[in-house]
Design a protein around this motif. Structure first.
Motif, mmCIF file in Angstrom:
data_model
loop_
_atom_site.group_PDB
_atom_site.id
_atom_site.type_symbol
_atom_site.label_atom_id
_atom_site.label_comp_id
_atom_site.label_asym_id
_atom_site.label_seq_id
_atom_site.Cartn_x
_atom_site.Cartn_y
_atom_site.Cartn_z
ATOM 1 N N GLU B 1 0.842 -1.189 0.000
ATOM 2 C CA GLU B 1 0.000 0.000 0.000
ATOM 3 C C GLU B 1 0.888 1.254 0.000
ATOM 4 O O GLU B 1 1.789 1.384 0.819
ATOM 5 N N ILE B 2 0.595 2.140 -0.937
ATOM 6 C CA ILE B 2 1.371 3.382 -1.044
ATOM 7 C C ILE B 2 0.885 4.375 0.007
ATOM 8 O O ILE B 2 -0.321 4.548 0.197
ATOM 9 N N VAL B 3 1.809 5.025 0.676
ATOM 10 C CA VAL B 3 1.490 6.089 1.633
ATOM 11 C C VAL B 3 2.153 7.371 1.144
ATOM 12 O O VAL B 3 3.343 7.387 0.818
ATOM 13 N N LEU B 4 1.359 8.435 1.072
ATOM 14 C CA LEU B 4 1.874 9.745 0.682
ATOM 15 C C LEU B 4 1.903 10.643 1.912
ATOM 16 O O LEU B 4 0.889 10.775 2.609
ATOM 17 N N THR B 5 3.061 11.241 2.171
ATOM 18 C CA THR B 5 3.229 12.090 3.347
ATOM 19 C C THR B 5 3.504 13.514 2.899
ATOM 20 O O THR B 5 4.513 13.781 2.231
ATOM 21 N N GLN B 6 2.601 14.415 3.262
ATOM 22 C CA GLN B 6 2.751 15.818 2.888
ATOM 23 C C GLN B 6 3.354 16.626 4.019
ATOM 24 O O GLN B 6 3.058 16.399 5.194
ATOM 25 N N SER B 25 6.456 9.835 -1.215
ATOM 26 C CA SER B 25 5.787 8.545 -1.370
ATOM 27 C C SER B 25 6.594 7.438 -0.704
ATOM 28 O O SER B 25 7.823 7.468 -0.687
ATOM 29 N N SER B 26 5.889 6.453 -0.171
ATOM 30 C CA SER B 26 6.554 5.324 0.487
ATOM 31 C C SER B 26 7.196 4.375 -0.524
ATOM 32 O O SER B 26 7.997 3.521 -0.153
ATOM 33 N N GLN B 27 6.826 4.538 -1.783
ATOM 34 C CA GLN B 27 7.445 3.732 -2.831
ATOM 35 C C GLN B 27 7.387 4.477 -4.155
ATOM 36 O O GLN B 27 6.648 5.442 -4.298
ATOM 37 N N GLY B 28 8.204 4.034 -5.090
ATOM 38 C CA GLY B 28 8.240 4.687 -6.390
ATOM 39 C C GLY B 28 6.890 4.619 -7.089
ATOM 40 O O GLY B 28 6.137 3.667 -6.907
ATOM 41 N N GLY B 71 9.443 17.020 -9.456
ATOM 42 C CA GLY B 71 9.821 15.859 -8.663
ATOM 43 C C GLY B 71 10.053 14.627 -9.502
ATOM 44 O O GLY B 71 9.857 14.633 -10.730
ATOM 45 N N ALA B 72 10.474 13.579 -8.829
ATOM 46 C CA ALA B 72 10.713 12.292 -9.481
ATOM 47 C C ALA B 72 10.882 11.239 -8.402
ATOM 48 O O ALA B 72 11.152 11.568 -7.238
ATOM 49 N N GLY B 73 10.671 9.992 -8.793
ATOM 50 C CA GLY B 73 10.890 8.895 -7.849
ATOM 51 C C GLY B 73 9.873 8.880 -6.730
ATOM 52 O O GLY B 73 8.739 8.458 -6.933
ATOM 53 N N THR B 74 10.285 9.348 -5.569
ATOM 54 C CA THR B 74 9.392 9.346 -4.406
ATOM 55 C C THR B 74 9.190 10.742 -3.809
ATOM 56 O O THR B 74 8.467 10.892 -2.829
ATOM 57 N N TYR B 101 -6.550 4.695 -4.710
ATOM 58 C CA TYR B 101 -5.507 5.691 -4.882
ATOM 59 C C TYR B 101 -5.097 6.260 -3.525
ATOM 60 O O TYR B 101 -5.931 6.488 -2.663
ATOM 61 N N ALA B 102 -3.834 6.512 -3.360
ATOM 62 C CA ALA B 102 -3.362 7.101 -2.111
ATOM 63 C C ALA B 102 -3.495 8.623 -2.166
ATOM 64 O O ALA B 102 -3.248 9.235 -3.211
ATOM 65 N N LEU B 103 -3.876 9.184 -1.054
ATOM 66 C CA LEU B 103 -4.000 10.638 -0.912
ATOM 67 C C LEU B 103 -3.095 11.093 0.210
ATOM 68 O O LEU B 103 -2.997 10.423 1.246
#
Lengths: 115, 112
Positions: B1-6, B25-28, B71-74, B101-103
């Protein structure tokens, strides 16, 4: 111009059901992947579910909190998206938006689940 | 599961000054199609969300050019070159690669 107009929101008791509709215009609805998103002041935005186009199999996916209770469908002949919500809980109280898979958004319809 | 941290979760900016929001992002997020489906949404008070940026850096139709994404990657960033009063609201990064989708948690922008 793309237009998405949600309807069907209202007040419902816990355990009850409600069906939301989203009337679409201004684009080729049958080709579009569509989704429902909800917003609450406390939790912010939350994806509810998504439906692919018919040509992509009309596959549906749901977020964990609603899986097994909510169902998304579409009627391409009417350019309309639906969200059937069953076994509603107080925590389902939110403004529900339909979206063309996050590109265009409707104005939303308020669902209040309360006894 | 992707986690997005703002970061930050809230931002107070003087009119005319720049603003920047980070999303990690926790992953690419590179899709098999080679694209990175990282977008930015704006939600003004009492309004529906609005797409600002898609695929990292592409402005959506009608979005002013003071908004830019990179940006790029994570690691991804949303920048507002000169904040205007109408920019008040909450900004979310979102990945639209695989449902659900991750928010990101959202960043609240206010005027100082």
């Amino acid at each position: 111009e793309v237009q998405l107009v949600e309807s069907g929101g209202g007040l419902v008791k816990p355990g009850g059901s409600l069906r939301l509709s989203c009337a679409a215009s201004g684009f080729t609805f049958s080709n579009a992947w569509m989704a429902w998103v909800r917003h609450t002041p406390g939790k912010g935005l939350e994806w509810v579910g998504r439906i692919m186009s018919k040509i992509d199999g009309e596959t549906t996916d749901y977020a964990a909190p609603v899986k097994g209770r909510f169902s998304i469908s579409r009627d391409d002949s009417k350019n309309t998206l639906y969200l059937q919500m069953n076994s509603l809980k107080t925590e389902d109280t939110a403004v529900y938006y339909c979206t063309t898979d996050h590109y265009h958004w409707g104005q939303g319809t308020l669902v209040t689940v309360s006894s | 599961e992707i986690v997005l941290t703002q970061t930050p979760l809230s931002l107070s900016v003087t009119l005319g000054q720049p603003a920047s929001i980070s999303c990690k992002s926790s992953q690419g997020l590179v899709h098999t199609n080679g694209k990175t489906h990282l977008s930015w949404l704006q939600q003004r008070p009492g309004q529906p969300p609005r797409l600002l940026i898609f695929e990292i850096s592409n402005r959506f139709s009608g979005v002013p050019d003071r908004f830019s994404g990179s940006g790029a990657g994570t690691d991804f960033t949303l920048k507002i070159s000169r904040v205007e009063a109408e920019d008040v609201g909450v900004y979310y990064c979102v990945e639209v690669t695989q449902f659900p989708y991750a928010l990101g948690q959202g960043t609240k922008l206010e005027i100082k």
